[in-house]
Motif scaffolding. Structure first.
Motif, PDB file in Angstrom:
ATOM      1  N   GLY A  75       9.222 -11.786 -55.168  1.00 19.48           N
ATOM      2  CA  GLY A  75       8.674 -10.454 -54.634  1.00 19.48           C
ATOM      3  C   GLY A  75       9.699  -9.723 -54.140  1.00 19.48           C
ATOM      4  N   SER A  76       9.357  -8.674 -53.842  1.00 20.17           N
ATOM      5  CA  SER A  76      10.327  -7.739 -53.227  1.00 20.17           C
ATOM      6  C   SER A  76       9.494  -6.363 -52.381  1.00 20.17           C
ATOM      7  CB  SER A  76      11.352  -6.828 -53.840  1.00 20.17           C
ATOM      8  OG  SER A  76      10.794  -6.001 -54.732  1.00 20.17           O
ATOM      9  N   LEU A  77      10.041  -6.147 -51.281  1.00 19.40           N
ATOM     10  CA  LEU A  77       9.400  -4.996 -50.305  1.00 19.40           C
ATOM     11  C   LEU A  77      10.348  -3.757 -50.265  1.00 19.40           C
ATOM     12  CD1 LEU A  77       8.545  -6.910 -47.128  1.00 19.40           C
ATOM     13  CD2 LEU A  77       6.857  -5.731 -48.781  1.00 19.40           C
ATOM     14  N   ALA A  78       9.606  -2.516 -50.531  1.00 16.58           N
ATOM     15  CA  ALA A  78      10.071  -1.291 -50.336  1.00 16.58           C
ATOM     16  C   ALA A  78       9.721  -0.570 -49.412  1.00 16.58           C
ATOM     17  CB  ALA A  78      10.318  -0.548 -51.550  1.00 16.58           C
ATOM     18  N   PHE A  79      10.246   0.140 -48.625  1.00 18.91           N
ATOM     19  CA  PHE A  79       9.938   1.038 -47.532  1.00 18.91           C
ATOM     20  C   PHE A  79      10.417   2.508 -47.681  1.00 18.91           C
ATOM     21  CE2 PHE A  79       9.524   3.060 -43.322  1.00 18.91           C
ATOM     22  CZ  PHE A  79       8.224   3.092 -43.060  1.00 18.91           C
ATOM     23  N   ASP A  80       9.561   3.387 -48.277  1.00 15.08           N
ATOM     24  CA  ASP A  80      10.097   4.876 -48.674  1.00 15.08           C
ATOM     25  C   ASP A  80       8.964   5.993 -47.913  1.00 15.08           C
ATOM     26  OD1 ASP A  80      12.240   4.198 -50.187  1.00 15.08           O
ATOM     27  OD2 ASP A  80      10.666   3.251 -51.520  1.00 15.08           O
ATOM     28  N   PRO A  81       9.686   7.057 -47.594  1.00 18.03           N
ATOM     29  CA  PRO A  81       8.715   8.037 -47.063  1.00 18.03           C
ATOM     30  C   PRO A  81       7.707   8.611 -48.247  1.00 18.03           C
ATOM     31  CG  PRO A  81      11.100   8.422 -46.602  1.00 18.03           C
ATOM     32  CD  PRO A  81      11.167   7.525 -47.629  1.00 18.03           C
ATOM     33  N   VAL A  82       7.999   8.625 -49.607  1.00 20.66           N
ATOM     34  CA  VAL A  82       7.319   8.983 -50.530  1.00 20.66           C
ATOM     35  C   VAL A  82       7.422   8.040 -51.641  1.00 20.66           C
ATOM     36  CG1 VAL A  82       6.805  11.001 -52.057  1.00 20.66           C
ATOM     37  CG2 VAL A  82       7.689  11.492 -50.013  1.00 20.66           C
ATOM     38  N   VAL A  83       6.304   7.639 -52.101  1.00 22.66           N
ATOM     39  CA  VAL A  83       6.147   6.629 -53.360  1.00 22.66           C
ATOM     40  C   VAL A  83       5.227   7.233 -54.155  1.00 22.66           C
ATOM     41  CG1 VAL A  83       6.708   4.749 -51.749  1.00 22.66           C
ATOM     42  CG2 VAL A  83       4.170   5.551 -52.343  1.00 22.66           C
ATOM     43  N   GLY A  84       5.724   6.695 -55.677  1.00 23.06           N
ATOM     44  CA  GLY A  84       4.918   7.046 -56.672  1.00 23.06           C
ATOM     45  C   GLY A  84       3.434   6.317 -56.732  1.00 23.06           C
ATOM     46  N   LEU A  85       2.873   6.495 -57.994  1.00 26.96           N
ATOM     47  CA  LEU A  85       1.746   5.780 -58.046  1.00 26.96           C
ATOM     48  C   LEU A  85       2.045   4.519 -58.537  1.00 26.96           C
ATOM     49  CD1 LEU A  85      -0.166   8.200 -60.742  1.00 26.96           C
ATOM     50  CD2 LEU A  85      -0.798   7.564 -58.160  1.00 26.96           C
ATOM     51  N   PRO A  86       1.300   3.299 -57.903  1.00 22.09           N
ATOM     52  CA  PRO A  86       1.543   1.993 -57.929  1.00 22.09           C
ATOM     53  C   PRO A  86       1.596   1.652 -59.460  1.00 22.09           C
ATOM     54  CG  PRO A  86      -0.675   2.074 -57.299  1.00 22.09           C
ATOM     55  CD  PRO A  86       0.074   3.659 -57.088  1.00 22.09           C
TER      56      PRO A  86
END
Length: 271
Positions: A75-86
Motif C-alpha cells: 500500500g501507499s498513501l497520496a495526499f493531493d488537493p485534486v485527485v482523479g477518479l479512483p
C-alpha cells in the motif's frame, strides 16, 4: 513491504498539510483486511488532528475517535488537493477541505480501522504486541540483551518479529547486522551484552539513515508526494549477492531464513 522508515516518511509527507482539515466525505472501495468499523458518514465534518505513528501503523485522530491505518504489503498513501477518479486499487478516500488522502493497495492487505482512542478498542488490540520504538531511549543494549534471553531463534528472525523492537524489517535487519558484525544465523540467546550494545546502535543508525534517504523503494513505494525512497541504492549487503564486501572485500552471500532473503558477509559477520 513498507517498513517503519517508509511509513514515517509517508507520515511526514502529509501530516502537516492535513492537520486541522475538516472531513467532507469518505469513499470506500473494495474491502481491505478489516472493516472500517463505523458508518463512513459519521466521520464527516470532523477535523483531523496531529498524525502520529506507532510501529508501521499511522494514527489519524479525529474529534471523535480516529483512524488507524496500515499500508500492508504493497500500500501507499497520496495526499493531493485534486485527485482523479479512483482506480481499481484505490480502496479508501478521506476527502478533506485541503485535499484527499487516498490509500492505494494492489494486494489489499492494508487497513483503515476506526477506533474510539489509540489506547482503546481495536487500536489497542492491534498495537498490543509491538516492541519498543528504535529511537526510544529505552531501546539499548541492556534491553536487547534481556529480551533475547531464552530465545533460541536466529537473531535476524528475532529482529523481524517486532516484539523486541519495531521497524527492523528485512532490508534493515540485514544492514544492521552487517554494521554490528553479527552473522544473521547466530542464535539469539548466545549474543553477549557488548554485541547487543553494538546491535542496538546499528539498528538505530540504520533506520536513521533510511529516514534521511526517504526509505527504500524495491517495487512501488512512494510517499504522499509520490517520491520514491533511495536507501536501497546505498545498501551495503542487501541485494548484493556475489559482489565484494565494502569492508573486507569478501563475497556477499544470500541465504533464505523464514522464507525471506538474507544477505551478509561471512568474513565480517561472526557467529
Amino acid at each position: 513491504m513498507p517498513e517503519l522508515p517508509e511509513v514515517e516518511v509517508t507520515r511526514l509527507s502529509f501530516a502537516e498539510r492535513i492537520r486541522g482539515a475538516r472531513v467532507e466525505a469518505v469513499r470506500l472501495g473494495k474491502p481491505l483486511r478489516w472493516p472500517l468499523g463505523c458508518p463512513p458518514e459519521t466521520l464527516v465534518a470532523q477535523a483531523v488532528g496531529e498524525v502520529t505513528r506507532r510501529g508501521k501503523y499511522l494514527w489519524l485522530p479525529l474529534e471523535r475517535g480516529g483512524l488507524l491505518m496500515h499500508l500492508g504489503m504493497s500500500g501507499s498513501l497520496a495526499f493531493d488537493p485534486v485527485v482523479g477518479l479512483p482506480g481499481p486499487h484505490d480502496h479508501f478516500d478521506l476527502v478533506t477541505a485541503r485535499g484527499t488522502l487516498r490509500l492505494n493497495d494492489p494486494r489489499r492487505f492494508g487497513a483503515v480501522v476506526w477506533s474510539p482512542a489509540l489506547d482503546a478498542g481495536p487500536a489497542a488490540t492491534l498495537l498490543a504486541g509491538l516492541g519498543l520504538e528504535p529511537f526510544d531511549p529505552a531501546f539499548d543494549g541492556a534491553h536487547l540483551h534481556a529480551a533475547l534471553r531464552g530465545r533460541r531463534v536466529a537473531i535476524k528472525q528475532a529482529l523481524l518479529g517486532g516484539a523486541i523492537v519495531v521497524g527492523a524489517g528485512n532490508i534493515y535487519a540485514c544492514e544492521a547486522l552487517f554494521e554490528a558484525g553479527i552473522d544473521p544465523r547466530t542464535r539469539s540467546d548466545r549474543l553477549s551484552r557488548p554485541r547487543c550494545d553494538r546491535l542496538a546502535k546499528a539498528v538505530r543508525d540504520t533506520l536513521a539513515r533510511a529516514l534521511d534517504l526517504g526509505g527504500s523503494t524495491l517495487r512501488n513505494f512512494s510517499d504522499a508526494h509520490g517520491m520514491a525512497g533511495q536507501f536501497q541504492l546505498h545498501a551495503r549487503v542487501y541485494g548484493r549477492e556475489g559482489q565484494p564486501c565494502v569492508r573486507c572485500n569478501g563475497t556477499i552471500r544470500r541465504i533464505v531464513q523464514g522464507q525471506r532473503a538474507t544477505f551478509f558477509c561471512p568474513g565480517c559477520q561472526r557467529r
